[in-house]
Design a protein around this motif. Structure first.
Motif, PDB file in Angstrom:
ATOM      1  N   ARG A   1       0.826  -1.204   0.000  1.00 29.91           N
ATOM      2  CA  ARG A   1       0.000   0.000   0.000  1.00 29.91           C
ATOM      3  C   ARG A   1       0.862   1.257   0.000  1.00 29.91           C
ATOM      4  NH1 ARG A   1      -3.899  -1.871   4.928  1.00 29.91           N
ATOM      5  NH2 ARG A   1      -4.765  -3.725   3.907  1.00 29.91           N
ATOM      6  N   VAL A   2       0.339   2.290  -0.654  1.00 32.31           N
ATOM      7  CA  VAL A   2       0.987   3.601  -0.589  1.00 32.31           C
ATOM      8  C   VAL A   2       0.441   4.313   0.641  1.00 32.31           C
ATOM      9  CG1 VAL A   2       1.328   5.825  -1.707  1.00 32.31           C
ATOM     10  CG2 VAL A   2       1.318   3.717  -3.078  1.00 32.31           C
ATOM     11  N   ILE A   3       1.322   4.597   1.600  1.00 31.59           N
ATOM     12  CA  ILE A   3       0.952   5.217   2.866  1.00 31.59           C
ATOM     13  C   ILE A   3       1.601   6.587   2.939  1.00 31.59           C
ATOM     14  CG2 ILE A   3       0.992   5.000   5.385  1.00 31.59           C
ATOM     15  CD1 ILE A   3      -0.601   2.784   4.182  1.00 31.59           C
ATOM     16  N   LYS A   4       0.838   7.583   3.386  1.00 23.35           N
ATOM     17  CA  LYS A   4       1.401   8.918   3.589  1.00 23.35           C
ATOM     18  C   LYS A   4       1.799   9.048   5.059  1.00 23.35           C
ATOM     19  CE  LYS A   4      -0.134  12.510   1.372  1.00 23.35           C
ATOM     20  NZ  LYS A   4      -0.920  13.662   0.885  1.00 23.35           N
ATOM     21  N   SER A   5       3.071   9.365   5.312  1.00 25.56           N
ATOM     22  CA  SER A   5       3.572   9.484   6.672  1.00 25.56           C
ATOM     23  C   SER A   5       3.100  10.786   7.303  1.00 25.56           C
ATOM     24  CB  SER A   5       5.104   9.443   6.681  1.00 25.56           C
ATOM     25  OG  SER A   5       5.626  10.622   6.085  1.00 25.56           O
TER      26      SER A   5
ATOM     27  N   SER B   1       4.713  10.239   0.824  1.00 28.60           N
ATOM     28  CA  SER B   1       4.059   8.973   0.467  1.00 28.60           C
ATOM     29  C   SER B   1       5.096   7.932   0.096  1.00 28.60           C
ATOM     30  CB  SER B   1       3.103   9.189  -0.715  1.00 28.60           C
ATOM     31  OG  SER B   1       2.055  10.069  -0.350  1.00 28.60           O
ATOM     32  N   GLU B   2       4.888   6.691   0.559  1.00 26.74           N
ATOM     33  CA  GLU B   2       5.798   5.604   0.227  1.00 26.74           C
ATOM     34  C   GLU B   2       5.036   4.289   0.209  1.00 26.74           C
ATOM     35  OE1 GLU B   2       8.822   5.098   3.166  1.00 26.74           O
ATOM     36  OE2 GLU B   2       7.424   5.040   4.834  1.00 26.74           O
ATOM     37  N   GLU B   3       5.520   3.347  -0.606  1.00 31.88           N
ATOM     38  CA  GLU B   3       4.902   2.028  -0.655  1.00 31.88           C
ATOM     39  C   GLU B   3       5.421   1.176   0.502  1.00 31.88           C
ATOM     40  OE1 GLU B   3       3.841  -0.733  -4.294  1.00 31.88           O
ATOM     41  OE2 GLU B   3       5.858  -1.210  -3.595  1.00 31.88           O
TER      42      GLU B   3
END
Length: 454
Positions: A75-79, A84-86
């Motif tokens: 999943r692409v998650i925004k910190s 954003s990172e996978e």
């Protein structure tokens, strides 16, 4: 009826082999996450699984658990910082208090976060309500309880005896080196530079510590000498060397690196490109000195400057003359250096261990500043360096004979230029920016030099 939990709780993951990990309960986050490094995907019974390592105790990497879990998603998650990172997502049972249930966890680098785990609302829905004013409602663990839980995971000290020669045991870099050495089964002792003293004698030379304790039987010394004690620190390093102890950076290498003028002469002599640099004694030559480095704007740098302190940008020739002559009037040695405008306040720090670049980061100065030093508000990010930049960093460290070095490079229209080399580079900025375990690389570097097999 839903159970009440606090804003912080202890969790356990039996299938992952994690007896206890402190979690921040965050209903604002959808998915739960756990700190993970060295992540790799593999096949198990025709399904994708993930191997990864967890350091379950905050501010302590001496305990590392090897875990594996079934991969359920990417999943692409925004910190929280907006990046954003996978991330890999695994499914595994978690225990909170008396309840055990399946949970989805994203694997993330949380080394800079206060907690090694975050418990999101998907895990809370239909099970718990949060009382943010309370902590550890379900379970309380003392330091003794935690130590007992992780006692089986501590490595027996069967390795080297290492001295960390520095001034402040609470600095991030020094704490990380202690953790890394202990994690690899070594005994490491912190020695305050100013509390050690020497006996100079042809038959029985010694190093003693406050109270008269003789320092002996060390296999290696990691010198992290602050600039104000360079002379005394290097004398101690020479004494350790006389006693047959391996010093990761020698006294001569440290002294050379801290003499910016001598280091610049060595770099130029060995065909390493640096910004055009000038040095003069007489104020009568100031105007020609400024012309020699392509005029203003230019950089004026104290020879003993560190961490960006004692470095000035002179915007005009008149301002440059005033600053240079002011320094000369108080008998202060300075270097005058051309200003690389196209760098836009960016530089690159390469961390070199035993002739190899183990990590690189780009530093960006704050708006309105020209120096990209992190200690002065600069921002750091991971960067892939070019082959030419890598070669420059390695050659610079070899010329100064440094086994460990922080090599600073700037990109110019003429290609990469060498700014300076640090013999006691900090670990915090580059470990956080790159996610790499630099402290471990330094300890492995000592093992290789001593041909030690763990």
């Amino acid at each position: 009826m839903l159970k009440i939990i606090g804003s912080e709780e202890w969790c356990a993951f039996k299938e992952l082999g994690i007896p206890a990990i402190k979690a921040r309960v965050d209903s604002g986050a959808k998915t739960s996450s756990i700190q993970a490094t060295h992540i790799s995907v593999f096949q198990k019974k025709k399904e994708d699984w993930v191997k990864f390592e967890v350091n379950p105790i905050q501010d302590n990497r001496s305990i590392t658990l090897e875990c594996e879990g079934r991969l359920v998603d990417r999943r692409v998650i925004k910190s929280s910082s907006g990046i954003s990172e996978e991330r890999y997502v695994i499914s595994t049972p978690v225990t909170l208090g008396d309840d055990t249930f399946d949970i989805e966890l994203t694997l993330a680098n949380r080394d800079t976060m206060e907690f090694r785990m975050l418990l999101g609302r998907e895990a809370l829905n239909g099970r718990f309500m949060v009382n943010p004013a309370k902590s550890y409602i379900l379970k309380t663990l003392t330091e003794d309880n935690l130590s007992a839980s992780y006692a089986p995971y501590l490595k027996e000290k069967t390795g080297l005896k290492i001295a960390l020669l520095a001034s402040n045991p609470d600095l991030y870099s020094n704490k990380r080196l202690v953790e890394a050495a202990e994690a690899r089964g070594h005994e490491i002792v912190f020695l305050n530079v100013e509390l050690a003293y020497m006996k100079l004698d042809a038959r029985s030379p010694e190093i003693r510590y406050r109270g008269g304790n003789i320092l002996k039987e060390f296999d290696a010394v990691i010198p992290r000498i602050k600039p104000s004690v360079t002379f005394y620190g290097c004398a101690l390093i020479r004494q350790f060397d006389y006693l047959g102890v391996y010093c990761q950076n020698s006294a001569e290498a440290i002294s050379q690196s801290r003499d910016k003028l001598f280091a610049s002469q060595l770099f130029a002599k060995n065909d390493l490109h640096i910004p055009i640099t000038g040095f003069a004694k007489s104020p009568m030559d100031t105007k020609d000195l400024i012309k020699m480095v392509n005029g203003a704007p230019l950089i004026i740098k104290l020879l003993e400057s560190t961490q960006g302190k004692g470095v000035v940008l002179a915007e005009t020739s008149k301002a440059a003359e005033s600053v240079i002559n002011a320094f000369k009037s108080v008998q202060t040695n300075i270097l005058v250096q051309e200003f690389i405008k196209e760098a836009n306040g960016q530089d690159i720090r390469c961390f070199v261990v035993n002739g190899k670049v183990v990590a690189s980061m780009q530093r960006q100065a704050e708006k309105g500043e020209f120096r990209a030093n992190i200690h002065q508000g600069g921002r750091a990010s991971r960067i892939k360096i070019t082959a030419e930049e890598r070669k420059l960093a390695v050659k610079a460290s070899k010329i100064l004979n440094l086994s460990v070095a922080g090599v600073d490079i700037i990109r110019s229209n003429k290609g990469p230029l060498l700014l300076e080399v640090n013999s006691s580079p900090g670990l915090e900025g580059i470990e956080n920016a790159t996610g790499k375990d630099i402290a471990n690389a330094m300890i492995v570097g000592i093992e290789k030099k001593l041909k030690f097999q763990n």
